[in-house]
Structure formats: structure tokens, C-alpha cells
Design an enzyme around this catalytic site. Structure first.
Site, PDB file in Angstrom:
ATOM      1  N   CYS A   5       8.074 -12.860  -7.193  1.00  0.00           N
ATOM      2  CA  CYS A   5       8.761 -11.821  -7.972  1.00  0.00           C
ATOM      3  C   CYS A   5       9.246 -12.348  -9.317  1.00  0.00           C
ATOM      4  CB  CYS A   5       9.935 -11.257  -7.172  1.00  0.00           C
ATOM      5  SG  CYS A   5      10.916 -10.099  -8.126  1.00  0.00           S
ATOM      6  N   CYS A  50       7.017  -9.303 -10.246  1.00  0.00           N
ATOM      7  CA  CYS A  50       7.816  -8.177 -10.764  1.00  0.00           C
ATOM      8  C   CYS A  50       8.458  -8.430 -12.128  1.00  0.00           C
ATOM      9  CB  CYS A  50       8.951  -7.851  -9.796  1.00  0.00           C
ATOM     10  SG  CYS A  50       8.552  -8.055  -8.069  1.00  0.00           S
ATOM     11  N   LYS A  61       6.008  -9.249 -15.064  1.00  0.00           N
ATOM     12  CA  LYS A  61       5.190  -8.030 -15.213  1.00  0.00           C
ATOM     13  C   LYS A  61       5.963  -6.965 -15.977  1.00  0.00           C
ATOM     14  CE  LYS A  61       5.850  -4.908 -12.650  1.00  0.00           C
ATOM     15  NZ  LYS A  61       5.418  -4.803 -11.284  1.00  0.00           N
ATOM     16  N   TYR A  96      -1.459  -1.239  -6.900  1.00  0.00           N
ATOM     17  CA  TYR A  96      -0.319  -1.468  -7.795  1.00  0.00           C
ATOM     18  C   TYR A  96      -0.689  -2.382  -8.967  1.00  0.00           C
ATOM     19  CZ  TYR A  96       3.300   0.000  -4.331  1.00  0.00           C
ATOM     20  OH  TYR A  96       4.099   0.673  -3.461  1.00  0.00           O
ATOM     21  N   ILE A  97      -1.199  -3.569  -8.616  1.00  0.00           N
ATOM     22  CA  ILE A  97      -1.384  -4.587  -9.652  1.00  0.00           C
ATOM     23  C   ILE A  97      -2.466  -4.164 -10.633  1.00  0.00           C
ATOM     24  CG2 ILE A  97      -2.073  -7.003 -10.045  1.00  0.00           C
ATOM     25  CD1 ILE A  97      -0.647  -7.724  -7.441  1.00  0.00           C
ATOM     26  N   GLU A 117      -1.087  -1.430 -12.982  1.00  0.00           N
ATOM     27  CA  GLU A 117      -0.035  -1.972 -13.851  1.00  0.00           C
ATOM     28  C   GLU A 117      -0.644  -2.831 -14.958  1.00  0.00           C
ATOM     29  OE1 GLU A 117       2.753  -3.861 -11.196  1.00  0.00           O
ATOM     30  OE2 GLU A 117       3.796  -1.970 -10.808  1.00  0.00           O
ATOM     31  N   ARG A 167     -13.310   0.884  -5.953  1.00  0.00           N
ATOM     32  CA  ARG A 167     -14.353   1.250  -4.987  1.00  0.00           C
ATOM     33  C   ARG A 167     -14.122   2.599  -4.314  1.00  0.00           C
ATOM     34  NH1 ARG A 167     -12.999  -3.154  -0.150  1.00  0.00           N
ATOM     35  NH2 ARG A 167     -10.918  -2.390   0.332  1.00  0.00           N
ATOM     36  N   ALA A 222       7.840   1.877  -6.903  1.00  0.00           N
ATOM     37  CA  ALA A 222       7.389   2.315  -8.223  1.00  0.00           C
ATOM     38  C   ALA A 222       6.137   1.555  -8.590  1.00  0.00           C
ATOM     39  CB  ALA A 222       8.470   2.046  -9.257  1.00  0.00           C
ATOM     40  N   HIS A 253      21.151  18.521 -18.504  1.00  0.00           N
ATOM     41  CA  HIS A 253      20.233  19.076 -19.498  1.00  0.00           C
ATOM     42  C   HIS A 253      20.453  18.438 -20.859  1.00  0.00           C
ATOM     43  CE1 HIS A 253      17.521  22.112 -20.989  1.00  0.00           C
ATOM     44  NE2 HIS A 253      18.337  22.337 -22.001  1.00  0.00           N
ATOM     45  N   GLU A 279      16.138  16.846 -14.258  1.00  0.00           N
ATOM     46  CA  GLU A 279      16.752  18.096 -13.802  1.00  0.00           C
ATOM     47  C   GLU A 279      15.746  18.988 -13.075  1.00  0.00           C
ATOM     48  OE1 GLU A 279      18.101  20.946 -16.840  1.00  0.00           O
ATOM     49  OE2 GLU A 279      16.867  19.872 -18.295  1.00  0.00           O
TER      50      GLU A 279
HETATM   51  P1  NDP Z   1      -2.926  -3.205  -3.155  1.00  0.00           P
HETATM   52  O1  NDP Z   1      -3.084  -3.346  -1.694  1.00  0.00           O
HETATM   53  O2  NDP Z   1      -1.939  -2.288  -3.712  1.00  0.00           O
HETATM   54  O3  NDP Z   1      -4.337  -2.837  -3.794  1.00  0.00           O
HETATM   55  C1  NDP Z   1      -5.470  -3.604  -3.559  1.00  0.00           C
HETATM   56  C2  NDP Z   1      -6.645  -2.892  -4.194  1.00  0.00           C
HETATM   57  O4  NDP Z   1      -7.785  -3.719  -4.131  1.00  0.00           O
HETATM   58  C3  NDP Z   1      -6.992  -1.586  -3.492  1.00  0.00           C
HETATM   59  O5  NDP Z   1      -7.331  -0.659  -4.468  1.00  0.00           O
HETATM   60  C4  NDP Z   1      -8.189  -1.987  -2.632  1.00  0.00           C
HETATM   61  O6  NDP Z   1      -9.069  -0.938  -2.379  1.00  0.00           O
HETATM   62  C5  NDP Z   1      -8.846  -3.000  -3.525  1.00  0.00           C
HETATM   63  N1  NDP Z   1      -9.661  -3.956  -2.789  1.00  0.00           N
HETATM   64  C6  NDP Z   1      -9.299  -4.692  -1.718  1.00  0.00           C
HETATM   65  N2  NDP Z   1     -10.311  -5.489  -1.331  1.00  0.00           N
HETATM   66  C7  NDP Z   1     -11.340  -5.247  -2.169  1.00  0.00           C
HETATM   67  C8  NDP Z   1     -12.661  -5.738  -2.277  1.00  0.00           C
HETATM   68  N3  NDP Z   1     -13.128  -6.661  -1.431  1.00  0.00           N
HETATM   69  N4  NDP Z   1     -13.439  -5.250  -3.258  1.00  0.00           N
HETATM   70  C9  NDP Z   1     -12.980  -4.312  -4.121  1.00  0.00           C
HETATM   71  N5  NDP Z   1     -11.724  -3.811  -4.074  1.00  0.00           N
HETATM   72  C10 NDP Z   1     -10.913  -4.272  -3.103  1.00  0.00           C
HETATM   73  O7  NDP Z   1      -2.713  -4.697  -3.636  1.00  0.00           O
HETATM   74  P2  NDP Z   1      -2.224  -5.318  -5.002  1.00  0.00           P
HETATM   75  O8  NDP Z   1      -2.921  -6.627  -5.086  1.00  0.00           O
HETATM   76  O9  NDP Z   1      -2.327  -4.368  -6.120  1.00  0.00           O
HETATM   77  O10 NDP Z   1      -0.678  -5.563  -4.707  1.00  0.00           O
HETATM   78  C11 NDP Z   1      -0.288  -6.240  -3.508  1.00  0.00           C
HETATM   79  C12 NDP Z   1       1.027  -5.717  -3.029  1.00  0.00           C
HETATM   80  O11 NDP Z   1       2.052  -6.206  -3.861  1.00  0.00           O
HETATM   81  C13 NDP Z   1       1.176  -4.199  -3.094  1.00  0.00           C
HETATM   82  O12 NDP Z   1       0.671  -3.573  -1.962  1.00  0.00           O
HETATM   83  C14 NDP Z   1       2.653  -4.021  -3.238  1.00  0.00           C
HETATM   84  O13 NDP Z   1       3.233  -3.988  -1.968  1.00  0.00           O
HETATM   85  C15 NDP Z   1       3.076  -5.259  -3.987  1.00  0.00           C
HETATM   86  N6  NDP Z   1       3.292  -4.945  -5.404  1.00  0.00           N
HETATM   87  C16 NDP Z   1       4.285  -4.107  -5.742  1.00  0.00           C
HETATM   88  C17 NDP Z   1       4.512  -3.775  -7.046  1.00  0.00           C
HETATM   89  C18 NDP Z   1       5.602  -2.845  -7.389  1.00  0.00           C
HETATM   90  O14 NDP Z   1       6.482  -2.631  -6.572  1.00  0.00           O
HETATM   91  N7  NDP Z   1       5.582  -2.243  -8.566  1.00  0.00           N
HETATM   92  C19 NDP Z   1       3.701  -4.320  -8.129  1.00  0.00           C
HETATM   93  C20 NDP Z   1       2.665  -5.184  -7.668  1.00  0.00           C
HETATM   94  C21 NDP Z   1       2.479  -5.477  -6.360  1.00  0.00           C
HETATM   95  P3  NDP Z   1      -8.856   0.077  -1.152  1.00  0.00           P
HETATM   96  O15 NDP Z   1      -7.790   1.031  -1.573  1.00  0.00           O
HETATM   97  O16 NDP Z   1     -10.200   0.724  -1.019  1.00  0.00           O
HETATM   98  O17 NDP Z   1      -8.500  -0.741   0.029  1.00  0.00           O
END
Ligand code: NDP
Length: 469
Positions: free
Chosen positions: A43, A48, A51, A177-178, A181, A198, A345, A440, A445
Site C-alpha cells: 500500500c 495505494c 498510485k 482495478y490496477i 487505474e 479478455r 473505489a 446544494h 445530493e
Molecule cells: P483484479 O483481480 O482486479 O483484475 C485482474 C484482471 O486481470 C482481470 O481483469 C482479469 O480478467 C485479468 N486477468 C487475470 N489473469 C489473466 C490472464 N492470464 N490473461 C489476461 N487477463 C487476465 O486484479 P488487479 O491486479 O487489478 O488488483 C489486485 C487486487 O488489488 C484487486 O482485486 C483489489 O482487491 C486490489 N486493489 C485495490 C485497489 C483499490 O482499492 N483502488 C487498487 C488496486 C488494487 P478476468 O476478469 O477475466 O478474470
């Protein structure tokens, strides 16, 4: 165990581990922590906090553009990536120092080095043998990179924070998320961004309205969003650029870029920890399996945060850490963390804030729900001319009128939803929302003035009139 060096030894100096250490020490326990990289964990060091600093930096582009609508003339604005990274690194260094100081001030011993379990009570920390009565595994997670040809050319969020220069063109793989972002960060700072996902629509698991809305907004800003598309290989060319081979329905077979970033999920960091020496049970992805108090199948070994493969969010890890410390040393007053209705978020541009059930999950659970939705151009953009629209949505249980979910895409959505989350967590009804007077003029609101209702049901979804993804 009187012969122990520590009452609690924590592996990992991130959010969860540090909180557990401090609370345990506050209860009078003798606590040590080992951190192999930098105190603060994902983080603070490469998640976090940095970022969000990069998100602020990226947003200035639109702020400068928007200023013109309010009479400002800003000529000659230039951006320096090295200056931003240096400023970010200074702040991260300061925070790391704060973390270490906080530990020391409450009597916790922070060690530098990698800890591994030798057996159920003995650890090795960079050659030093330590015996602990209780052990907490708080080692977090690590980016997962798909095993495609050329994966070694790809970066992850870890490296994105330290790039020597801003890539002119970047391809981001993933739709979570990542991915969204960083798409917003790089786009705002001036890179040409392609997002390759995908699935059918970005942000799987979020409300379908949110997913569509954000996808449309980021595409409108100029991020190229390729859905139902996969990167199958990455090749390095002689000029140093990369060629990503793409298979999918978008009709784009390849993309030339300067960086490919995999934001394809994270995995629990348990490899090489020696957990097998203590007989600790892991799930299929390597996450430590724990009960609601964070206890593993070995009664004195606990785990919190991303390494448990539950909800990978800092505030959740912090609470889990607190529960472990209270369970062990707090005289039986621990209350497990409630993992229901955890707000979160996405710091995309525009950002997303969400709490509770999506329309789809609510329909799945209740059969039929009431949906209140507002989509509008924020007041600010009446003068800027920007096309960006805000989405706000409430999901309501028809019988009790309880608000099951609240979702927003738009400026300050995370700030707004943090407040709304209290009402959703408290189980307040739509009538109680309506009885609240709005402030307002704000966007927020809308959450207390939405009137038009739409019924969403399983039957409607089957007939095809439900919201498509
Ligand atoms: P996420 O699980 O959110 O997203 C992973 C993405 O990668 C999905 O879209 C997934 O697709 C795709 N994916 C997974 N495997 C493959 C593959 N082999 N080939 C192609 N695409 C693939 O993970 P992140 O890495 O973005 O973040 C990890 C975690 O960290 C989050 O779940 C969250 O909990 C936390 N986080 C929170 C944040 C916040 O609070 N703002 C910011 C950043 C991270 P599919 O949907 O099809 O599985």
C-alpha cells in the site's frame, strides 16, 4: 511458552502486519516483525499511496484544460516524469520512516530480512534463529504475469512506479482495478494507452451500469479499450519498441508500444516461506486458509491481508490485523471482521465508488430489486464543455426498502461513497435516504433525491430486458 524470544512474530511489515504488531504490543506482548523489502508494504511503497499521487498528477491535464472555461489562461505547462517520481519517492521514504518509528515507539522490534519458518515455532530471519509463541503471516501478494511468450518484456505495477521515463505508448493487459487505474494515469500524463481485456466488459464483478459507464468515459477520453481480446505474445524489436500480438474480436492483430504492463491479478506471497514446515494449509492459489479470527489450521499461526486471498484491500487487512492481536492478547474481546458491504473505489478517471450489492448480485439474491439511477453532466462541466457524465445508482430491496447497494462513477465518487457506505452498512432504507436533505449544489445530493424507479428482475433478465453487460 516461556523460552520464546517473542510472544508474537510477524512476517511482513505492511498495513496488516504493522497494525497487528502495534496493537499486540499495546496489550503488553513482546513483538518482533521481519520485513524483507521496505516497511509500509504494498500500500505505502508500491500500491495505494504512490498510485493516488500519480492519479493527482495525471488529473492536472484535465484541470488545466478545464480552467480555460473559467477564464484562466495557462500557457507553457510542461510535465516532467522524473520530477514526479522523485517527489513521490521522497514522500514514500518519509512514510516508511513513520512506519518504523511507530513500531519502535510502541516497543515492537522491526527487523530487516527475509523470514522463513523452520518448524511450527522456529523462524530464520537472515541467519538469525527466532522462537515465537505465535506467528502472523502478513506477507501480502505479488503481481501475477501470464506465461505468454515474451512475458519477460512486460512490466507490472511494481515497475510502473519506477520507470526511468514515461512510455510514449503503453499497452495495459487486464481489466481490473490496477489496469483501469494505470490506464488513466498514463493517459493523463500523456502516453497513448491501449487497454486489452479478455472479458466482455472491464471491472468484472462490479455493477454492470458502472462497468459500461466507465468503459464509455475512458474511451471518450482517448484510451483505446479492446474488449474480448488477449495478448498472446510480446516481441522486442531492434529499435527497442515492443510488438504485442493480440487475438480477439476487436479486429486488431497487434499493437506497437514502448511498454506492456500486465495488471492481470495478484497472488498471495507464500512461496518459499516454509509454511509447509509448520503444516499450514494453503488454498489453490497459495493463500493461507484462515478462520474469521485469522487463525490457520495450526492454532498459533495466523494470517491477515492479501496473503489470505480474501478481500485485498488495505483497510480490511488493518482490521484483520487488529482482530488477530485482540484474539491473542486482548482477553477474549475480539470481534471478527465483517467482510460484507466493504466499500471500495477504483481511482480511474473518472473514479468509481461502490458499496454493497451490484444490480446483478442483488437480482440473483432477491429475485427482484428496485433500481434508482441518475446520469447527468456535472455543473462544473457546463462551463468547461467537457462531455464527461456522472452516474449514480441505488439498488433497493422492494419489500423492506433497504438500500442494498450504492454505486457512483464521477468526480469524488470515492469520497461520496465512503459517507454513503455508513448508511448501507447500517441497513438504512430508501425512505431514510429520501428524508435526508441534500446539500446544494453537489453531485452527492442526487443520492437523496432520486425518484424514478425501474424494476430489475430475474424474469426481465431472462426476457432480455435486463441491463446487458
Ligand atoms: P483484479 O483481480 O482486479 O483484475 C485482474 C484482471 O486481470 C482481470 O481483469 C482479469 O480478467 C485479468 N486477468 C487475470 N489473469 C489473466 C490472464 N492470464 N490473461 C489476461 N487477463 C487476465 O486484479 P488487479 O491486479 O487489478 O488488483 C489486485 C487486487 O488489488 C484487486 O482485486 C483489489 O482487491 C486490489 N486493489 C485495490 C485497489 C483499490 O482499492 N483502488 C487498487 C488496486 C488494487 P478476468 O476478469 O477475466 O478474470
Amino acid at each position: 511458552m516461556s523460552s520464546c524470544d517473542y510472544d508474537l512474530f510477524v512476517i511482513g511489515g505492511g498495513s496488516g502486519g504493522v497494525r497487528a504488531s502495534r496493537i499486540a504490543a499495546g496489550f503488553g506482548a513482546k513483538v518482533g516483525v521481519a520485513e524483507q523489502y521496505r516497511y509500509g508494504g504494498t500500500c505505502v511503497i508500491r500500491g495505494c499511496v504512490p498510485k493516488k499521487l500519480l492519479v493527482y498528477a495525471a488529473h492536472f491535464r484535465e484541470d488545466f484544460e478545464d480552467a480555460a472555461g473559467f477564464g484562466w489562461r495557462l500557457e507553457g505547462a510542461r510535465f516532467s516524469w522524473p520530477d514526479l517520481i522523485e517527489a513521490k519517492n521522497r514522500e514514500i521514504g518519509r512514510l516508511e520512516g513513520v512506519y518504523v518509528r511507530l513500531l519502535e515507539e510502541c516497543g515492537v522490534r522491526p527487523l530487516r530480512g527475509r523470514a522463513t519458518l523452520l518448524d511450527a515455532h522456529a523462524l530464520d530471519v537472515s541467519g538469525q534463529r527466532i522462537i515465537a509463541a505465535n506467528i502472523l503471516v502478513a506477507t501480502g501478494g505479488w503481481p501475477h504475469v501470464p506465461g505468454i511468450p515474451g512475458a519477460e518484456h512486460c512490466i507490472t505495477s511494481n515497475e510502473a512506479f519506477e520507470l526511468p521515463e514515461l512510455p510514449r505508448r503503453i499497452l495495459i493487459v487486464g481489466g481490473g482495478y490496477i489496469a483501469v487505474e494505470f490506464a488513466g494515469i498514463f493517459h493523463g500524463l500523456g502516453s497513448e494507452v491501449t487497454l486489452c481485456y479478455r472479458g466482455e466488459q472491464i471491472l468484472r464483478g462490479f455493477d454492470s451500469g458502472v462497468r459500461q459507464h466507465l468503459s464509455r468515459e475512458i474511451a471518450r477520453k482517448g484510451i483505446r479499450v479492446l474488449l474480448r481480446s488477449e495478448v498472446t505474445a510480446v516481441e522486442r524489436s531492434d529499435d527497442g519498441s515492443l510488438l504485442a500480438r493480440i487475438a480477439g474480436v476487436a479486429g486488431i492483430a497487434s499493437s506497437r508500444c514502448d511498454a506492456v504492463m500486465c495488471a492481470t491479478g495478484r497472488r498471495p506471497s507464500t512461496r518459499g516461506l516454509g509454511l509447509e514446515n509448520a503444516g499450514v494449509r494453503l488454498d489453490a492459489q497459495g493463500g493461507v486458509v484462515v478462520d474469521p479470527y485469522g487463525r490457520s489450521n495450526v492454532s498459533h499461526i495466523f494470517a491477515v491481508g492479501d496473503v489470505t486471498n480474501r478481500i485485498a484491500l488495505t483497510p480490511v487487512a488493518i482490521r484483520e490485523g487488529q482482530v488477530v492481536a485482540t484474539t491473542l492478547f486482548g482477553g477474549g474481546h475480539a470481534v471478527p471482521v465483517d467482510h460484507e458491504s466493504v466499500p471500495s473505489a477504483v481511482f480511474s478517471q473518472p473514479p468509481v465508488g461502490t458499496v454493497g450489492l451490484s444490480e446483478e448480485d442483488a437480482v440473483e439474491r432477491f429475485g427482484e430489486v428496485d433500481i434508482y439511477q441518475a446520469e447527468f453532466r456535472p455543473l462544473k462541466h457546463t462551463l468547461t464543455g467537457r462531455e464527461e457524465r456522472t452516474l449514480m445508482k441505488l439498488v433497493v430491496e422492494p419489500g423492506t426498502q433497504r438500500v442494498l447497494g450504492a454505486h457512483m462513477v464521477g468526480a469524488d465518487a470515492p469520497e461520496v461513497i465512503q459517507g454513503i457506505a455508513i448508511s448501507v452498512k447500517a441497513g438504512l432504507t430508501k425512505q431514510q435516504f429520501d428524508a435526508t436533505v441534500g446539500i446544494h449544489p453537489t453531485a452527492a445530493e442526487e443520492f437523496v433525491t432520486m425518484r424514478a424507479k425501474r424494476v430489475s428482475s430475474r424474469a426481465a433478465a431472462v426476457r432480455g430486458s435486463g441491463q446487458p453487460v
